[in-house]
Design an enzyme around this catalytic site. Structure first.
Site, PDB file in Angstrom:
ATOM      1  N   GLY A  72       1.156  -1.074  -0.098  1.00  0.00           N
ATOM      2  CA  GLY A  72       0.316  -0.230  -0.096  1.00  0.00           C
ATOM      3  C   GLY A  72       0.592   0.919   0.128  1.00  0.00           C
ATOM      4  N   GLU A  73      -0.197   2.042  -0.512  1.00  0.00           N
ATOM      5  CA  GLU A  73       0.543   3.803   0.125  1.00  0.00           C
ATOM      6  C   GLU A  73       0.072   4.741  -0.153  1.00  0.00           C
ATOM      7  OE1 GLU A  73       2.186   5.635  -4.673  1.00  0.00           O
ATOM      8  OE2 GLU A  73       2.371   3.233  -4.533  1.00  0.00           O
ATOM      9  N   GLY A  74       0.277   5.492  -0.346  1.00  0.00           N
ATOM     10  CA  GLY A  74      -0.656   6.852   0.409  1.00  0.00           C
ATOM     11  C   GLY A  74       0.422   8.307  -0.216  1.00  0.00           C
ATOM     12  N   PHE A  92       2.174  10.104   1.230  1.00  0.00           N
ATOM     13  CA  PHE A  92       4.130  10.325   1.738  1.00  0.00           C
ATOM     14  C   PHE A  92       4.001   8.652   2.506  1.00  0.00           C
ATOM     15  CE2 PHE A  92       2.873  15.030   1.200  1.00  0.00           C
ATOM     16  CZ  PHE A  92       3.650  15.505  -0.161  1.00  0.00           C
ATOM     17  N   SER A  93       3.475   8.054   1.899  1.00  0.00           N
ATOM     18  CA  SER A  93       3.964   7.306   3.355  1.00  0.00           C
ATOM     19  C   SER A  93       3.816   5.904   2.151  1.00  0.00           C
ATOM     20  CB  SER A  93       3.061   6.866   4.074  1.00  0.00           C
ATOM     21  OG  SER A  93       1.436   6.659   3.981  1.00  0.00           O
ATOM     22  N   TYR A  94       4.373   4.383   2.592  1.00  0.00           N
ATOM     23  CA  TYR A  94       4.485   3.594   1.718  1.00  0.00           C
ATOM     24  C   TYR A  94       3.753   2.603   3.334  1.00  0.00           C
ATOM     25  CZ  TYR A  94       6.113   6.155  -1.855  1.00  0.00           C
ATOM     26  OH  TYR A  94       6.495   7.111  -2.665  1.00  0.00           O
ATOM     27  N   LYS A 146       4.874   0.697   7.977  1.00  0.00           N
ATOM     28  CA  LYS A 146       4.167   2.164   7.342  1.00  0.00           C
ATOM     29  C   LYS A 146       5.646   2.572   7.574  1.00  0.00           C
ATOM     30  CE  LYS A 146       1.248   5.295   7.782  1.00  0.00           C
ATOM     31  NZ  LYS A 146      -0.131   6.530   8.712  1.00  0.00           N
ATOM     32  N   ASP A 168     -10.940  11.160  10.344  1.00  0.00           N
ATOM     33  CA  ASP A 168     -10.875  10.504   9.018  1.00  0.00           C
ATOM     34  C   ASP A 168     -10.860   9.172   9.103  1.00  0.00           C
ATOM     35  OD1 ASP A 168     -10.263  10.249   6.368  1.00  0.00           O
ATOM     36  OD2 ASP A 168      -8.109   9.814   6.642  1.00  0.00           O
TER      37      ASP A 168
END
Length: 307
Positions: free
Chosen positions: A32-34, A36-38, A54, A156
């Site tokens: 997964g990724e967002g 600014f994160s993986y 993370k 969120d």
């Protein structure tokens, strides 16, 4: 693990080997990724247990401090319905730093993943399971709202942030949006600052109306999560959020939220009491939304009525 975060032994040392605080893991996959994160799937080299790693990419000190806040919120809670922290460290990479969080791995994924599986088979979630998953999600939110000495809000809550254990227990994750629940808005500058923060951290189709246009001279509180829980209950029934289609069509989500256009189907498998609860949670006026204790009591009563 332990108290202060440290930079020790956070390196990739050889092919597929990740060492975090003297503990070795084997890198298995990127899952997964967002923004600014993986998220990577890693395996404990000794026990064979799988974990999620993370990695939050921090371009400046402000971003690093925000990532460390997420670490602290993960450390703060020991609750069945909130993701726990296994380990953590900071990795220096030249001008950048990465904050690493080792988290449990839930192979069933999130509610969003569950919706995709069910939609493919043209199946729905049985009404008892809807309430069970919703109640667990509410109890996780309750831990934030009842936190002492200061109430917290997740801000969120969405299907992609609710994991499912093998025992079908919902677990809230992604605590990067968590913050003190009550924010006093005294002027236009403070209103705009919160509005900008919400645009950055609160997913649009699940964002409460007061975060789209933050009013002046008010207190924004934990009722933002109650609205999002209403969206979660809707999604458990119909496998998508009430404003997902608006967002996909690139129409105005903010306008649909303010008008509370809830697209209930004409024919429904679920009792009217479920739809009425969604409407109650998704009151446009925060002051008239119920608190989390009321929601939990109401859902438990519905579960008892079903037995």
């Amino acid at each position: 693990m332990g108290g202060a975060l440290s930079t020790v032994n956070a390196c990739v040392c050889g092919r597929g080997l990740v060492t975090i605080n003297q503990k070795r893991y084997l890198h298995q996959d990127n899952i997964g990724e967002g923004g600014f994160s993986y998220v990577d799937l890693i395996e404990d080299a000794k026990s064979g247990t799988f974990f999620a790693l993370k990695r939050i990419i921090c371009h400046d000190k402000k971003a690093e401090n925000e990532a460390l806040e997420e670490v602290e919120y993960c450390r703060m809670f020991h609750h069945e319905n909130i993701i726990p922290l296994v380990d953590h460290c900071i990795k220096n990479k030249g001008r950048l730093t990465e904050v690493w969080l080792v988290l449990p791995y839930y192979k069933r994924g999130t509610l969003y993943d569950e919706y995709q599986r069910l939609a493919t088979k043209n199946e729905k979630i049985p009404k008892d399971r809807v309430l069970s998953l919703f109640l667990g999600s509410c109890k996780g939110v309750e831990a934030f709202h009842n936190h002492q000495p200061e109430a917290l809000a997740h801000r969120d809550i969405k299907p992609g942030n609710v994991l499912i254990t093998n025992e079908d227990v919902p677990v809230l994750m992604d605590l990067g949006s968590v913050a003190p629940a009550r924010v006093t808005i005294r002027n236009a500058k403070e209103a705009q600052a919160l509005q900008d923060l919400a645009a950055e951290r609160c997913t649009m189709p699940f964002r409460a109306p007061e975060l789209f246009q933050v009013p002046l001279h008010c207190i924004i509180d934990e009722k933002v999560d109650i609205w999002s829980l209403g969206c979660i209950l809707f999604s458990l029934m119909y496998l998508e959020g009430p404003f997902d289609q608006v967002w996909l069509k690139k129409d105005s989500v903010a306008l649909a939220v303010q008008n509370r256009n809830l697209p209930f189907p004409q024919t429904d498998l679920y009792p009217a009491t479920y739809r009425n609860l969604v409407r109650r949670l998704m009151d446009v006026e925060p002051a008239t939304r119920p608190n989390i204790s009321w929601v939990i009591e109401h859902v438990e009563a519905l579960i008892n009525d079903n037995t």
